[in-house]
Design a protein around this motif. Structure first.
Motif: not given
Lengths: 538, 109
Positions: B89, A106-107, A103, A308-309, B62, B93, A312-313, B85-86, A239, B77, A305, A243, A319
């Protein structure tokens, strides 16, 4: 969904046959949708030469789209540029295999844009004022040093090759997942065919081709990702379930143990190093310099960004692949054996989607790799032509000759990238991009600090660059080019960190020390062709 | 575009940065590049540079891993490590956009 093995489709191509290794040939629906989309973007690639027409025999027309791209086109182009097979395959593969560490992407994308907002408009202004089309052009003008400019140009070309290599791996895995793969001598034939197509329209249309295709690419990627993050979690039971499937030791970064900082330093160093490196790559610089004014770039730092979303997805797909247990599914065992963790996302799509949508999703990955590969090869070609060919071989060459050479070089670079994936095979494709980062980051002192100060001496910068390149390459070699997180031992403590950053620190230290000495002894600092007001505000 | 007139060549703002009253005035005055106007703009820039400090926040948020390397509190969950972190973003922005708008008049030249 891919039970039978209809090899009919490809029976004309001897050596390219489906069965046995990574899986059987995908269903006709998958192949039809995939090739239809592929044909569509190829057509667009050729038509693009007519878009916002210019004289494609001029390098800035072929290689920078005539510097006419506005906010929206630049957004698509940079998106097409920065979000690549890296995003769609390499990052989820690392998440799949290594967990939380993956991950870091992401940062990385979060902090890169603030950095860009501050630095890149300056670069745009000065390059626009002086007609520079590459970072090396700027360095040459700023420091009056042909040697330093050459070092920057060579680094850019070198660093781009493994990055293009990553795109090739992306295409290869997707084709392999559909059962299209060669054997023996012809193992890379499908890939070569894809690349000949890419090369042809790049030749024809220059930067206009990927800019136009990027729009289509984004549309199908958004559809794919949204479908994936809605449909797959429903299939897997939410989700929470996803996880829960992650082994606890992979769910978080490993905490420092004793005097070893573990992933607590590796993770942020990968993020920071990648973020600083991103816009030094020739291809992202091309995206920046082809925009029509500096505010296009400034505005885009707030808009990019949105991608960037997506990233992340998409990372979370790693996973999902774990939760779906695709690596244990007998249907995909061969694929994992051949492509390693890089097979995770294709396997997940095959597992979760109906055949026709698998074709759609695979097209998204393949086109998402082709677009940046085109931009990257154009950018390297710009560099070679402007900073090596014209500089050292044919100073008097015409604009037409310049753009012809660039076209030829864009081909050569693609085959250099092929060499990288053939000779430096990777468990994780992401290592290819990280390796490029080790090299490209060594151009930061000259390009980025050069935007602000002339204090650093040209020979000092060159010495720093040489030291950084040597240390960075040595660290990567120590890790057998299979990793880029180098555990630095300081006395009792171990600090694992991205080799690119370690090398940059050495680079800066050498550059500063040498500059101090050179400035003190009054060694000629070189002519500065730029003036303070050329850089715009801030 | 083959003009050599520098970054400000009349194309600025053709796509979407209208709607801010003072800005256009300011720009036109600068287009003339008379020395007092330039000096004035330079001073104003120094005043609005403070906005750029906002851009340090994402770096801290970050890169300091101990801040967020934990499972609880979850969002639904999703473990903290991931949703934190999400969220950044979006936060980053917004900060970038704020800085863009706050410094826009000075830089749009």
């Amino acid at each position: 969904m891919n039970g039978s093995t209809p090899t009919v489709l490809l029976s004309g191509l001897s050596g390219v046959s489906a069965p046995a290794s990574a899986g059987s040939l995908a269903s006709p629906a998958t192949l039809t949708v995939f090739f239809a989309l592929f044909a569509l973007v190829t057509g667009l690639g050729f038509v693009a030469s007519r878009w916002r027409q210019g004289n494609l025999d001029e390098l800035h027309e072929w290689g920078l789209g005539g510097r006419r791209f506005g906010t929206l086109v630049t957004w698509f182009l940079l998106g097409g540029d920065l979000y690549t097979a890296y995003t769609f395959m390499a990052v989820p593969a690392l998440v799949f295999g290594a967990g939380a560490l993956g991950f870091f992407a992401l940062p990385y994308t979060v902090i890169t844009y603030p950095f860009v907002l501050v630095v890149m408009p300056r670069l745009w202004s000065v390059t626009h004022k002086h007609g520079y089309i590459t970072g090396a052009d700027f360095v040459r003008g700023r420091f009056g040093s042909g040697a330093l400019a050459l070092a920057i140009a060579v680094t850019g070309i070198l660093a781009t090759m493994p990055y293009i290599g990553l795109q090739l791996v992306g295409i290869q895995v997707v084709l392999g997942a559909m059962g299209i793969e060669g054997h023996g001598m012809l193992a890379d034939l499908p890939l070569v065919v894809a690349f000949v197509i890419l090369a042809a329209y790049t030749w024809q249309s220059g930067l206009r081709a990927p800019a136009l295709i990027a729009v289509v690419k984004d549309a199908i990627i958004y559809v794919t990702v949204i479908a994936a993050v809605v449909v797959i979690p429903i299939k897997l039971g939410g989700y929470g379930k996803i996880f829960d499937a992650v082994p606890p030791q992979k769910l978080l970064l490993t905490a420092p143990k004793g005097s070893d900082f573990g992933q607590y330093t590796a993770y942020p160093s990968l993020a920071l190093g990648s973020a600083l490196a991103l816009f030094l790559y020739p291809h992202s610089m091309t995206g920046v310099l082809s925009s029509s004014n500096r505010n296009v770039i400034r505005r885009n730092t707030a808009m990019l960004p949105a991608y960037s979303l997506l990233l992340a997805l998409i990372a979370a797909l790693g996973y999902m692949a774990l939760a779906a247990g695709v690596d244990k599914n007998p249907a995909y065992v061969a694929g994992f054996k051949r492509y390693g963790a890089n097979f995770a996302v294709p396997a997940l799509f095959l597992d979760a989607f109906p055949p026709w949508f698998v074709g759609f999703a695979f097209a998204a990955i393949a086109i998402g790799a082709l677009v940046p590969a085109a931009i990257m090869s154009i950018a390297s070609a710009n560099l070679f032509t402007r900073n090596i060919y014209r500089e050292y071989f044919r100073p008097t060459c015409s604009g037409r000759e310049e753009s012809t050479v660039a076209k030829i070089v864009s081909l050569v670079v693609k085959f250099g990238a092929l060499a990288f994936i053939v000779f430096v095979p990777q468990k994780y494709a992401i290592q290819l991009q990280l390796l490029g980062g080790v090299w490209i980051l060594q151009t930061l002192p000259a390009i980025v600090l050069g935007l602000y100060t002339r204090w650093l001496h040209r020979w000092g910068l060159l010495a720093g660059w040489a030291a950084g390149m040597a240390i960075g390459t040595w660290m990567a070699a120590e890790l057998q080019f299979k990793g880029t997180v180098y555990p630095l031992h300081l006395g009792e403590t171990t600090i694992p960190g991205y080799a690119a950053l370690w090398a940059l620190i050495v680079n800066l230290a050498v550059a500063a020390a040498a500059s101090l000495a050179l400035n003190a002894t009054g060694v000629e600092p070189g002519q500065d062709a730029t003036a303070p007001q050329d850089y715009g505000e801030v | 575009m083959s003009t050599e007139s520098g970054p400000h060549d009349g194309r600025d703002g053709h796509d979407g940065d209208d709607g801010d009253d003072g800005a256009d005035d300011h720009k036109r005055r600068n287009a003339a590049t008379d020395p007092p106007a330039r000096y004035d703009a330079g001073r104003r820039t120094r005043g609005s540079r403070g906005w750029y400090v906002l851009l340090l926040a994402p770096f801290v948020g970050m890169l300091w891993v101990p801040l967020y390397n934990r499972v609880e509190p979850r969002a639904g969950s999703i473990p903290f490590f991931y949703w934190y972190q999400f969220v950044w973003i979006g936060v980053s922005a917004v900060l970038t956009a704020v800085v863009y708008f706050a410094t826009r008049n000075d830089a749009e030249r």
